[in-house]
Design an enzyme around this catalytic site. Structure first.
Site: not given
Length: 347
Positions: A313-315
């Site tokens: 996640g987190e981009g």
């Protein structure tokens, strides 16, 4: 309710873009996805010479009441600890090194973390509440909180736009947010919940079964009106709804949306149930390792650029895919044409 005015990109330029791409010194179609991406970006920006300016990665963070039911292996405090990690002066988190490597500015937004975060770290304070309610027993957020989230996400994107950015990736931090995303996925695709629920941050088989049972019961307990907006409100997290608002605003401003993994794909799926046009602005970065992600991408007709078994996640996956988008834009702007290079056009 904040209103978004999103239109499809103007198709009038498509023939000219295709002609330019086909006149580049290569066999027609030989650069595959790069040609498709160049066409998409050119249509979004309505130009034969598209450009990417000042990419930014926005992480929305928030806590989820459903974690009280043991649906995640990670404790709730990991949310605020990771937010502090992202914004540490040395920037040693996973998303930090990728932002540095690929020239992204990182913004971290407190959408609803159950902690008093340090305000000297540059964290954007849009806290709607100290985590959502437990949606096993009722709605995760009320109507006003949902509206604040949509407006907050839009506000952050507007700021990025005014700073000169025209391409954004989005990420998330919130223990329990794969649970909300799995329910959104099931409702918005019609795929049975069992095929939407995965291990999240590392549940074993017994943990996944328990998570499914909790989420299934939550869906059985749902007593809303069944509209997309109500499902978003009932099961969403503050950070997820804020991401939905951000994506819709980015599309309204004709910005390119780099879509990350399972959770951000669930967010653009939800956004598309409100405004289908948002998908025209989306570039799907990768297919993640979370159960259900491939099925959701297939439902959307999305072709992810990478398949690296990521599930952080987190981009992070979206940022990893960015250089491919850069290559597509460089192709259409920097390659010579058959006529310009005095090469016989052989097709």
């Amino acid at each position: 309710m904040i209103e978004f005015h999103i239109g499809h990109p103007d198709e009038a330029l498509r023939p000219a873009l295709q002609a330019k791409i086909d006149d580049l010194t290569k066999p027609r179609g030989s650069l595959g996805r790069l040609e498709e991406l160049a066409m998409q970006v050119g249509l979004i920006q309505h130009t034969l010479s598209p450009e990417l300016r000042q990419p930014q990665n926005i992480i929305f963070a928030g806590d989820h009441g459903i974690v009280e039911e043991g649906v995640s292996i990670a404790p709730k405090e990991v949310t605020w600890q990771q937010v502090c990690h992202f914004t540490h002066p040395q920037g040693t988190g996973g998303v930090n090194f990728l932002c540095r490597q690929h020239g992204f500015k990182l913004k971290v937004v407190d959408a609803g973390v159950d902690y008093d975060l340090p305000r000297d770290r540059g964290i954007i304070d849009l806290k709607v509440g100290r985590g959502t309610r437990n949606f096993l027993h009722g709605h995760a957020m009320n109507d006003l909180e949902m509206r604040r989230c949509l407006a907050g996400g839009a506000r952050v994107v507007q700021d990025c736009f005014e700073e000169g950015s025209n391409v954004l990736s989005f990420g998330e931090m919130g223990i329990g947010n794969t649970s909300a995303s799995s329910i959104w996925m099931s409702y918005f695709t019609g795929i049975p919940l069992a095929q939407c629920v995965g291990a999240g941050s590392g549940l074993d088989n017994a943990g996944v079964r328990h998570k499914y049972e909790v989420l299934s019961k939550a869906m059985d307990n749902y007593s809303g009106d069944g509209t997309p907006l109500d499902i978003i409100r009932w099961f969403g997290g503050f950070e997820l709804v804020m991401a939905v608002g951000a994506m819709l605003k980015a599309a309204e401003l004709k910005m390119i949306i780099l879509v990350d993994g399972f959770i951000m794909t669930a967010c653009i799926l939800a956004a598309s149930r409100l405004h289908p046009e948002v998908l025209d602005y989306a570039v799907f970065g990768h297919c993640g390792d979370e159960s259900g992600h491939r099925k959701m991408l297939d439902f959307l007709g999305a072709k992810p650029l990478l398949d690296l078994s990521l599930r952080l996640g987190e981009g992070t996956g979206a940022i990893c895919a960015y250089p491919i988008l850069v290559s597509a834009v460089n192709m259409i702007n920097q390659m010579d044409t058959f006529s310009g290079a005095d090469i016989t056009k052989y097709f």
